[in-house]
Write a protein that holds these residues in place. Structure first.
Motif, PDB file in Angstrom:
ATOM      1  N   ILE A   1      15.158  -8.615   4.011  1.00 19.87           N
ATOM      2  CA  ILE A   1      14.492  -9.931   3.983  1.00 19.87           C
ATOM      3  C   ILE A   1      13.429  -9.870   2.885  1.00 19.87           C
ATOM      4  O   ILE A   1      12.658  -8.913   2.816  1.00 19.87           O
ATOM      5  CB  ILE A   1      13.831 -10.203   5.365  1.00 19.87           C
ATOM      6  CG1 ILE A   1      14.880 -10.344   6.464  1.00 19.87           C
ATOM      7  CG2 ILE A   1      12.895 -11.406   5.320  1.00 19.87           C
ATOM      8  CD1 ILE A   1      15.750 -11.581   6.415  1.00 19.87           C
ATOM      9  N   PRO A   2      13.399 -10.866   1.997  1.00 18.26           N
ATOM     10  CA  PRO A   2      12.428 -10.795   0.893  1.00 18.26           C
ATOM     11  C   PRO A   2      10.980 -10.865   1.389  1.00 18.26           C
ATOM     12  O   PRO A   2      10.677 -11.603   2.315  1.00 18.26           O
ATOM     13  CB  PRO A   2      12.765 -12.033   0.046  1.00 18.26           C
ATOM     14  CG  PRO A   2      13.554 -12.929   0.940  1.00 18.26           C
ATOM     15  CD  PRO A   2      14.233 -12.073   1.955  1.00 18.26           C
ATOM     16  N   GLY A   3      10.140 -10.086   0.764  1.00 22.46           N
ATOM     17  CA  GLY A   3       8.735 -10.039   1.193  1.00 22.46           C
ATOM     18  C   GLY A   3       7.879 -11.020   0.438  1.00 22.46           C
ATOM     19  O   GLY A   3       8.320 -11.613  -0.551  1.00 22.46           O
ATOM     20  N   PRO A   4       6.654 -11.219   0.882  1.00 18.99           N
ATOM     21  CA  PRO A   4       5.743 -12.096   0.153  1.00 18.99           C
ATOM     22  C   PRO A   4       5.351 -11.464  -1.182  1.00 18.99           C
ATOM     23  O   PRO A   4       5.460 -10.237  -1.340  1.00 18.99           O
ATOM     24  CB  PRO A   4       4.528 -12.201   1.088  1.00 18.99           C
ATOM     25  CG  PRO A   4       4.639 -11.084   2.056  1.00 18.99           C
ATOM     26  CD  PRO A   4       6.070 -10.648   2.097  1.00 18.99           C
ATOM     27  N   ASP A   5       4.893 -12.291  -2.131  1.00 20.93           N
ATOM     28  CA  ASP A   5       4.579 -11.808  -3.482  1.00 20.93           C
ATOM     29  C   ASP A   5       3.563 -10.672  -3.481  1.00 20.93           C
ATOM     30  O   ASP A   5       3.655  -9.735  -4.259  1.00 20.93           O
ATOM     31  CB  ASP A   5       4.010 -12.955  -4.332  1.00 20.93           C
ATOM     32  CG  ASP A   5       5.088 -13.992  -4.594  1.00 20.93           C
ATOM     33  OD1 ASP A   5       6.279 -13.651  -4.416  1.00 20.93           O
ATOM     34  OD2 ASP A   5       4.731 -15.139  -4.946  1.00 20.93           O
ATOM     35  N   ASN A   6       2.585 -10.785  -2.589  1.00 19.95           N
ATOM     36  CA  ASN A   6       1.488  -9.810  -2.624  1.00 19.95           C
ATOM     37  C   ASN A   6       1.737  -8.589  -1.730  1.00 19.95           C
ATOM     38  O   ASN A   6       0.820  -7.813  -1.486  1.00 19.95           O
ATOM     39  CB  ASN A   6       0.179 -10.498  -2.216  1.00 19.95           C
ATOM     40  CG  ASN A   6       0.322 -11.165  -0.850  1.00 19.95           C
ATOM     41  OD1 ASN A   6       1.415 -11.152  -0.264  1.00 19.95           O
ATOM     42  ND2 ASN A   6      -0.756 -11.739  -0.347  1.00 19.95           N
ATOM     43  N   ALA A   7       3.003  -8.435  -1.256  1.00 21.81           N
ATOM     44  CA  ALA A   7       3.266  -7.338  -0.307  1.00 21.81           C
ATOM     45  C   ALA A   7       3.090  -5.988  -0.993  1.00 21.81           C
ATOM     46  O   ALA A   7       3.552  -5.776  -2.108  1.00 21.81           O
ATOM     47  CB  ALA A   7       4.679  -7.453   0.242  1.00 21.81           C
ATOM     48  N   SER A   8       2.411  -5.075  -0.311  1.00 22.67           N
ATOM     49  CA  SER A   8       2.278  -3.738  -0.852  1.00 22.67           C
ATOM     50  C   SER A   8       3.041  -2.797   0.074  1.00 22.67           C
ATOM     51  O   SER A   8       2.725  -2.677   1.260  1.00 22.67           O
ATOM     52  CB  SER A   8       0.790  -3.397  -0.946  1.00 22.67           C
ATOM     53  OG  SER A   8       0.554  -2.072  -0.641  1.00 22.67           O
ATOM     54  N   THR A   9       4.093  -2.205  -0.475  1.00 23.43           N
ATOM     55  CA  THR A   9       4.958  -1.377   0.363  1.00 23.43           C
ATOM     56  C   THR A   9       4.985   0.054  -0.161  1.00 23.43           C
ATOM     57  O   THR A   9       4.789   0.261  -1.353  1.00 23.43           O
ATOM     58  CB  THR A   9       6.405  -1.929   0.370  1.00 23.43           C
ATOM     59  OG1 THR A   9       6.863  -1.987  -0.988  1.00 23.43           O
ATOM     60  CG2 THR A   9       6.470  -3.301   0.994  1.00 23.43           C
ATOM     61  N   PRO A  10       5.241   1.052   0.677  1.00 17.40           N
ATOM     62  CA  PRO A  10       5.339   0.973   2.133  1.00 17.40           C
ATOM     63  C   PRO A  10       3.965   0.810   2.765  1.00 17.40           C
ATOM     64  O   PRO A  10       2.950   1.182   2.148  1.00 17.40           O
ATOM     65  CB  PRO A  10       5.968   2.314   2.513  1.00 17.40           C
ATOM     66  CG  PRO A  10       5.607   3.237   1.413  1.00 17.40           C
ATOM     67  CD  PRO A  10       5.485   2.427   0.174  1.00 17.40           C
ATOM     68  N   PRO A  11       3.931   0.271   3.978  1.00 19.39           N
ATOM     69  CA  PRO A  11       2.628   0.053   4.613  1.00 19.39           C
ATOM     70  C   PRO A  11       2.038   1.343   5.157  1.00 19.39           C
ATOM     71  O   PRO A  11       2.779   2.248   5.525  1.00 19.39           O
ATOM     72  CB  PRO A  11       2.981  -0.881   5.775  1.00 19.39           C
ATOM     73  CG  PRO A  11       4.397  -0.562   6.093  1.00 19.39           C
ATOM     74  CD  PRO A  11       5.059  -0.162   4.806  1.00 19.39           C
ATOM     75  N   PRO A  12       0.708   1.435   5.192  1.00 27.11           N
ATOM     76  CA  PRO A  12       0.110   2.619   5.813  1.00 27.11           C
ATOM     77  C   PRO A  12       0.283   2.597   7.328  1.00 27.11           C
ATOM     78  O   PRO A  12       0.296   1.522   7.931  1.00 27.11           O
ATOM     79  CB  PRO A  12      -1.378   2.487   5.454  1.00 27.11           C
ATOM     80  CG  PRO A  12      -1.591   1.031   5.205  1.00 27.11           C
ATOM     81  CD  PRO A  12      -0.291   0.491   4.692  1.00 27.11           C
ATOM     82  N   VAL A  13       0.452   3.772   7.896  1.00 27.47           N
ATOM     83  CA  VAL A  13       0.520   3.869   9.360  1.00 27.47           C
ATOM     84  C   VAL A  13      -0.813   4.446   9.836  1.00 27.47           C
ATOM     85  O   VAL A  13      -1.254   5.488   9.345  1.00 27.47           O
ATOM     86  CB  VAL A  13       1.693   4.781   9.786  1.00 27.47           C
ATOM     87  CG1 VAL A  13       1.623   5.097  11.274  1.00 27.47           C
ATOM     88  CG2 VAL A  13       3.018   4.101   9.454  1.00 27.47           C
ATOM     89  N   ILE A  14      -1.459   3.733  10.726  1.00 29.08           N
ATOM     90  CA  ILE A  14      -2.770   4.176  11.211  1.00 29.08           C
ATOM     91  C   ILE A  14      -2.602   4.639  12.650  1.00 29.08           C
ATOM     92  O   ILE A  14      -2.245   3.838  13.519  1.00 29.08           O
ATOM     93  CB  ILE A  14      -3.797   3.025  11.115  1.00 29.08           C
ATOM     94  CG1 ILE A  14      -3.914   2.564   9.659  1.00 29.08           C
ATOM     95  CG2 ILE A  14      -5.155   3.441  11.674  1.00 29.08           C
ATOM     96  CD1 ILE A  14      -4.745   1.318   9.466  1.00 29.08           C
ATOM     97  N   VAL A  15      -2.798   5.910  12.860  1.00 32.17           N
ATOM     98  CA  VAL A  15      -2.646   6.452  14.224  1.00 32.17           C
ATOM     99  C   VAL A  15      -4.026   6.549  14.862  1.00 32.17           C
ATOM    100  O   VAL A  15      -4.959   7.109  14.275  1.00 32.17           O
ATOM    101  CB  VAL A  15      -1.958   7.838  14.184  1.00 32.17           C
ATOM    102  CG1 VAL A  15      -1.847   8.414  15.588  1.00 32.17           C
ATOM    103  CG2 VAL A  15      -0.571   7.710  13.547  1.00 32.17           C
TER     104      VAL A  15
END
Ligand code: UDX
Ligand code: UDX
Length: 471
Positions: A199-213
């Protein structure tokens, strides 16, 4: 992985479809048999971008619907609880649905499971889920309770899920953390974003996302604190809008100036008739109640709520100042949903405004691109439902814009002008430039900006030789 999602509402259905998109086998469980039958037939009960595409891809393959929680629990490694958490009369959260689901899960488990809170819940709910499960016979070593808050905005919930700013995993054991990481593996390692049919992401998407545990308590707090902070941002800017109006400033310019400071940011700085929806109003009250319970008097939150309610009253006052008396006036209304892009009218400031105007004796013809059916359930025949924006405006004494639907920002202004009885627009979402409105012959009121009218505009231009917009 096999995953169950309990609750097929706005959150559960999107989460279920997105887990399937990430390659998991998903059982979506609900106790509403009518809803289940409709889902089973392939109907999608909510208006949510990309959800139809995901269901077309995965329904009957990786997504199944069921009313049997016991079977679903036995078949799954992770069970996400996404049932409703409505507010009580006192503004606390009614957790009885969460409790009854926890009880049922307890009696079903025979091997290790992770039970994950997805619904927004007060801090310590995870402890209660754990206690309820132990009291109902679940063995301590057969489960962990985790918190994995969602940050989904209705209307963009699918892309918010697949392209999140962060993934928060609140868990108290390494086994539980690693199982949750596996759920989101395709996002964390970025493989999803390289897929041809992602699925296409938004223009400002920064991938991959950080995982916060985090710990479960921290994750629960992150959710409430984030929503309260965003609501505070909106109330703050709405208060600034009121000052802007009083001193002759333009709140849009103020927001541009403030928002370009990267410490502040421009998002959630749009002045409006106030925030609504199933989350902010409820979560603010709940967070307030949580603070009270732990003996912290979080009065800032009272102010955020007060400013929000005040904003609707100020809008009514604006309509009054545009029309003088309200009794017997015919108003066109654009927007009933609590925001653009959704059919949800829960705590919708648009619906609350319509109800207040009806009390004042106005006649209303309203249009919303997606929320008309749901609004009809609440408003019945007290208003007319127009087939489009122009029909809503026809012969109206004024047109009110109450929801920030994109299509309301691109109306054909000459056509609108010719349809209205008086060319007056009261815009609760600042969708138009006052200068353009006045040049098209409208008297135009908006939030945090000077009202403009053609007569004073022409007089101003003649007197000063410049384009002056205020009346
Ligand atoms: C969600 C979250 O649960 C809430 O905490 C968040 O703040 C807003 O979003 P939402 O998905 O919007 O709620 O709820 P809703 O549309 O009411 O759906 C809940 C679903 O759970 C319904 O389909 C309901 O039938 C189902 N349900 C409820 C169960 O399956 N079992 C129950 O015991 C209760
Ligand atoms: C919110 C949170 O954004 C999301 O992270 C959480 O998971 C659920 O609650 P949602 O309620 O779907 O999402 O909508 P959101 O886009 O946050 O808007 C909430 C309300 O604030 C709407 O009524 C919207 O019109 C209003 N709003 C939003 C403003 O008035 N101004 C803004 O700048 C932004």
């Amino acid at each position: 992985m096999r995953i169950s999602v309990v609750g097929s509402g706005y959150v559960g259905l999107v989460a279920g479809a997105c887990f399937a998109e990430l390659g998991h086998e998903v059982i979506v469980v609900d106790n509403d048999s009518r809803k289940l039958k409709a889902l089973e037939r392939g109907e999608i009960p909510i208006h949510e971008r990309f959800l139809p595409e995901l269901m077309a891809r995965h329904h009957r393959r990786r997504v199944k619907f069921s009313g049997d929680l016991t079977d679903a629990v036995r078949a799954s490694s992770a069970i996400f609880i996404a049932v409703g958490t409505p507010p009580t009369e006192q503004g606390e959260v009614d957790l009885s649905y969460v409790e009854s689901v926890a009880r049922e899960i307890a009696s079903a488990i025979t091997s290790y499971k992770v039970v994950v809170e997805k619904s927004t819940v007060p801090v310590y709910t995870s402890n209660w889920i754990r206690t309820v499960m132990l009291r109902n016979g679940a063995s301590r070593d057969l489960f962990d309770v985790a918190s994995n808050p969602e940050f989904l905005r209705e209307g963009t919930a699918v892309t918010d899920f697949l392209y999140p700013d962060r993934i928060v995993l609140g868990a108290d054991s390494p086994r539980c953390v690693s199982l949750l990481r596996e759920v989101y593996q395709q996002l964390e390692n970025g493989t999803y974003y390289r897929e041809q049919f992602a699925i296409p992401g938004p223009d400002n998407a920064s991938t991959p996302p950080p995982v916060i545990v985090t710990t479960t308590q921290s994750a629960e707090l992150i959710k409430h604190a984030s929503n309260a902070f965003l609501a505070m941002k909106i109330s703050f800017v709405n208060a600034v809008a009121s000052i802007s109006e009083a001193v002759g400033a333009d709140v849009q310019q103020v927001c541009q100036g403030m928002g370009s400071d990267s410490r502040i940011g421009s998002r959630f700085l749009n002045p409006s008739i106030g925030y609504g929806g199933s989350c902010f109003p409820k979560d603010l009250m709940a967070f307030r109640a949580v603070a009270r319970e732990c003996a912290y008097d979080f009065r800032l939150l009272d102010e955020v709520i007060r400013i929000n309610e005040d904003q609707r009253k100020r809008f009514l006052q604006k309509v009054r100042s545009a029309l003088w008396t309200l009794k017997g006036k015919r108003l066109g209304v654009l927007g009933l949903a609590f925001k653009g892009g959704t059919d949800d009218i829960r705590e919708s400031p648009a619906v609350l405004t319509v109800q207040a105007l009806l009390k004042e004796g106005c006649t209303i013809s309203a249009y919303d691109p997606a929320a008309m059916n749901r609004a009809r359930e609440v408003l019945g025949s007290s208003i007319e439902f127009a087939p489009d924006a122009y029909q809503a405006a026809k012969q109206a004494d004024a047109l009110l814009i109450l929801t920030e639907w994109q299509e309301f920002a691109t109306l054909a202004l000459p056509r609108l002008h010719s349809l209205l009885k008086y060319p007056i627009v009261v815009d609760g979402r600042n969708l138009y430039d006052p200068l353009i409105m006045v040049e098209h012959g409208f008297t135009y009121y908006s939030i945090g900006r000077q009202a403009v009218a053609p007569e004073s505009y022409a007089a101003g231009v003649a007197a000063r030789g410049s384009r002056q917009t205020s009346i």
